[in-house]
Design a protein around this motif. Structure first.
Motif, short mmCIF file in Angstrom:
data_model
loop_
_atom_site.label_atom_id
_atom_site.label_comp_id
_atom_site.label_asym_id
_atom_site.label_seq_id
_atom_site.Cartn_x
_atom_site.Cartn_y
_atom_site.Cartn_z
N TRP A 245 41.11 -35.91 26.64
CA TRP A 245 41.14 -35.00 27.62
C TRP A 245 40.19 -34.84 28.72
O TRP A 245 40.39 -34.73 30.15
CB TRP A 245 41.29 -33.45 27.22
N MET A 246 38.89 -35.34 28.29
CA MET A 246 37.74 -35.40 29.39
C MET A 246 37.94 -36.72 30.20
O MET A 246 37.86 -36.41 31.41
CB MET A 246 36.54 -35.39 28.42
N LEU A 247 38.58 -37.64 29.74
CA LEU A 247 38.84 -38.72 30.43
C LEU A 247 39.84 -38.40 31.16
O LEU A 247 40.12 -38.84 32.69
CB LEU A 247 39.30 -40.14 29.67
N GLU A 248 41.06 -37.77 31.01
CA GLU A 248 42.12 -37.33 31.89
C GLU A 248 41.47 -36.35 33.23
O GLU A 248 41.89 -36.77 34.16
CB GLU A 248 43.11 -36.67 31.12
N VAL A 249 40.68 -35.44 32.66
CA VAL A 249 40.06 -34.88 33.68
C VAL A 249 39.18 -35.67 34.74
O VAL A 249 39.35 -35.31 36.09
CB VAL A 249 39.12 -33.49 33.04
N GLY A 250 38.44 -36.39 34.03
CA GLY A 250 37.47 -37.40 34.99
C GLY A 250 38.28 -38.40 35.91
O GLY A 250 38.12 -38.54 37.08
N PHE A 252 41.37 -37.66 37.10
CA PHE A 252 42.15 -36.92 37.93
C PHE A 252 41.03 -36.45 39.28
O PHE A 252 41.56 -36.45 40.35
CB PHE A 252 42.74 -35.55 37.62
N MET A 253 39.93 -36.17 38.88
CA MET A 253 38.93 -36.02 39.93
C MET A 253 38.50 -37.07 40.71
O MET A 253 38.38 -36.83 41.81
CB MET A 253 37.58 -35.35 39.10
N ARG A 254 38.44 -38.13 40.11
CA ARG A 254 38.20 -39.57 40.43
C ARG A 254 39.33 -40.09 41.30
O ARG A 254 39.30 -41.05 42.11
CB ARG A 254 37.51 -40.41 40.02
N LYS A 255 40.55 -39.49 41.18
CA LYS A 255 41.86 -39.91 42.01
C LYS A 255 42.13 -41.48 41.43
O LYS A 255 42.47 -42.22 42.14
CB LYS A 255 41.55 -39.84 43.44
N THR A 256 42.01 -41.49 40.36
CA THR A 256 42.44 -42.62 39.37
C THR A 256 43.22 -42.43 38.09
O THR A 256 43.55 -41.25 37.97
CB THR A 256 41.11 -43.51 39.21
N GLU A 257 43.52 -43.38 37.26
CA GLU A 257 44.22 -43.42 36.29
C GLU A 257 43.34 -43.86 35.12
O GLU A 257 42.41 -44.53 35.18
CB GLU A 257 45.63 -44.07 36.27
N THR A 258 43.78 -43.37 33.62
CA THR A 258 43.09 -43.59 32.65
C THR A 258 43.18 -44.90 31.75
O THR A 258 42.84 -45.22 30.86
CB THR A 258 43.04 -42.35 31.62
N GLU A 259 44.37 -45.81 32.47
CA GLU A 259 45.06 -46.76 31.59
C GLU A 259 44.04 -47.76 31.46
O GLU A 259 43.97 -48.69 30.34
CB GLU A 259 46.02 -47.42 32.45
N LEU A 260 43.19 -48.14 32.56
CA LEU A 260 42.20 -49.08 32.27
C LEU A 260 41.15 -48.91 30.97
O LEU A 260 40.90 -49.84 30.65
CB LEU A 260 41.30 -49.13 33.59
N LEU A 261 40.99 -47.55 30.79
CA LEU A 261 40.17 -47.35 29.74
C LEU A 261 40.89 -47.13 28.18
O LEU A 261 40.35 -47.15 27.07
CB LEU A 261 39.25 -46.05 29.81
N LEU A 262 42.22 -46.79 28.40
CA LEU A 262 42.92 -46.24 27.25
C LEU A 262 43.70 -47.15 26.66
O LEU A 262 44.02 -47.18 25.33
CB LEU A 262 43.62 -44.75 27.50
N LYS A 263 44.31 -48.03 27.59
CA LYS A 263 45.30 -49.11 27.03
C LYS A 263 44.72 -50.00 26.16
O LYS A 263 43.48 -50.64 26.43
CB LYS A 263 46.13 -49.74 28.09
N SER A 264 45.10 -50.20 24.98
CA SER A 264 44.50 -51.45 24.04
C SER A 264 45.08 -53.02 24.50
O SER A 264 46.17 -53.18 24.29
CB SER A 264 44.86 -51.17 22.68
#
Length: 293
Positions: A245-250, A252-264
């Motif tokens: 959830w912290m990554l999702e909020v971050g 959103f704030m930076r106007k990007t997606e979490t896929e780069l960090l979360l996809k294996s």
């Protein structure tokens, strides 16, 4: 050699221009700013290789407008390169087109190579599939074609912005945020900038290579181990873990997606290895030590 790089103003384009120029090759960056896209057939005539890296950054929110731009920036430019090569009297010997290791599914259970890797689903995967299809659909029978399924390219930045993903990871680590992300079990596929450049040259020179080629180091590792290695090399004693959830909020704030960090991404260089390519930095330990010097 005479090489043309379309869409070469980004981080990877700068890496390749420097590498091939220092090797003694003639490199021309084709951009809209210098009017190159309007005279592609003329520029491509008698070229040894064309490397197309054009594509809008995916470092954004996947809004409908941004998604449309991402598709168009990859598909339209790839088709334009193909049409220009088809119009040449003496076309380039080889055309290397950017693709991405993101084309494979989210994988924690096993490694993904070109032969047995399973393609994934979703927006990013669809972009990659259609990108490669635009390459292979091009009617260029006298030009060998290679899709460069590149993992994250780790290189030293110049401190001028657009310095690549390693600069971003190092910045997070120096800020004390280089801990496991969302548990840290997802795999990170990467390639050192030196090996990226040598692998591109290898694909140009090895006439037996065509189709999709994974550009990734042979030892992907978990997000947890990736950041642990980065902290050791950068001499940062701790890194705060981040919940999803912290990554999702971050993001959103930076106007990007979490896929780069979360996809294996557990991608390995099957075809490069089989063809005899030797990595200078096969392990993250060696690579990150070099990058942090």
């Amino acid at each position: 050699m005479k090489l043309l790089i379309t869409g070469g103003s980004g981080f990877c384009g700068r890496l390749l221009k420097t590498f091939f120029t220092e090797r003694g090759d003639t490199v021309t960056i084709v951009s809209r700013q210098n009017g190159g896209w309007e005279r592609l057939p003329e520029l491509f005539e008698r070229a040894d290789a064309v490397i197309n890296l054009a594509g809008r950054s995916v470092n954004c929110r996947y809004t409908p407008d941004n998604c449309a731009e991402i598709y168009a920036s990859r598909l339209d430019t790839t088709r334009a390169v193909g049409a220009a090569i088809a119009a040449c009297t003496n076309p380039p010997k080889v055309w290397l087109n950017a693709s991405t290791a993101t084309i494979y599914r989210d994988a924690r259970d096993r490694e993904m190579d070109e032969a047995k890797g399973e393609l994934g689903k979703g927006f990013s995967v669809d972009v990659a599939k259609r990108w490669e299809q635009a390459l292979f659909d091009a009617n260029t029978p006298r030009t060998r074609k290679v899709a460069l399924r590149a993992a994250m390219v780790m290189g030293k930045g110049e401190g001028k912005g657009n310095d690549g993903v390693f600069a971003a990871f190092l910045g997070l680590t120096k800020a004390g945020l280089g801990g496991p992300m969302a548990g840290g079990g997802q795999f990170v596929s990467w390639i050192h900038a030196t090996d990226f450049c040598h692998a591109v040259a290898f694909c140009i020179e090895q006439e037996s290579l065509s189709g999709a080629i994974n550009l990734a180091a042979p030892e992907p590792l978990t997000n947890r181990d990736f950041f642990a290695g980065l902290r050791r090399a950068a001499k940062i004693p701790f890194g705060l873990p981040s919940a999803r959830w912290m990554l999702e909020v971050g993001a959103f704030m930076r106007k990007t997606e979490t896929e780069l960090l979360l996809k294996s991404r557990r991608v390995v260089p099957g075809r490069l290895t089989q063809a005899g390519f030797t990595f200078t930095f096969p392990t993250w330990q060696a690579a990150v030590k070099d990058l942090c010097q």
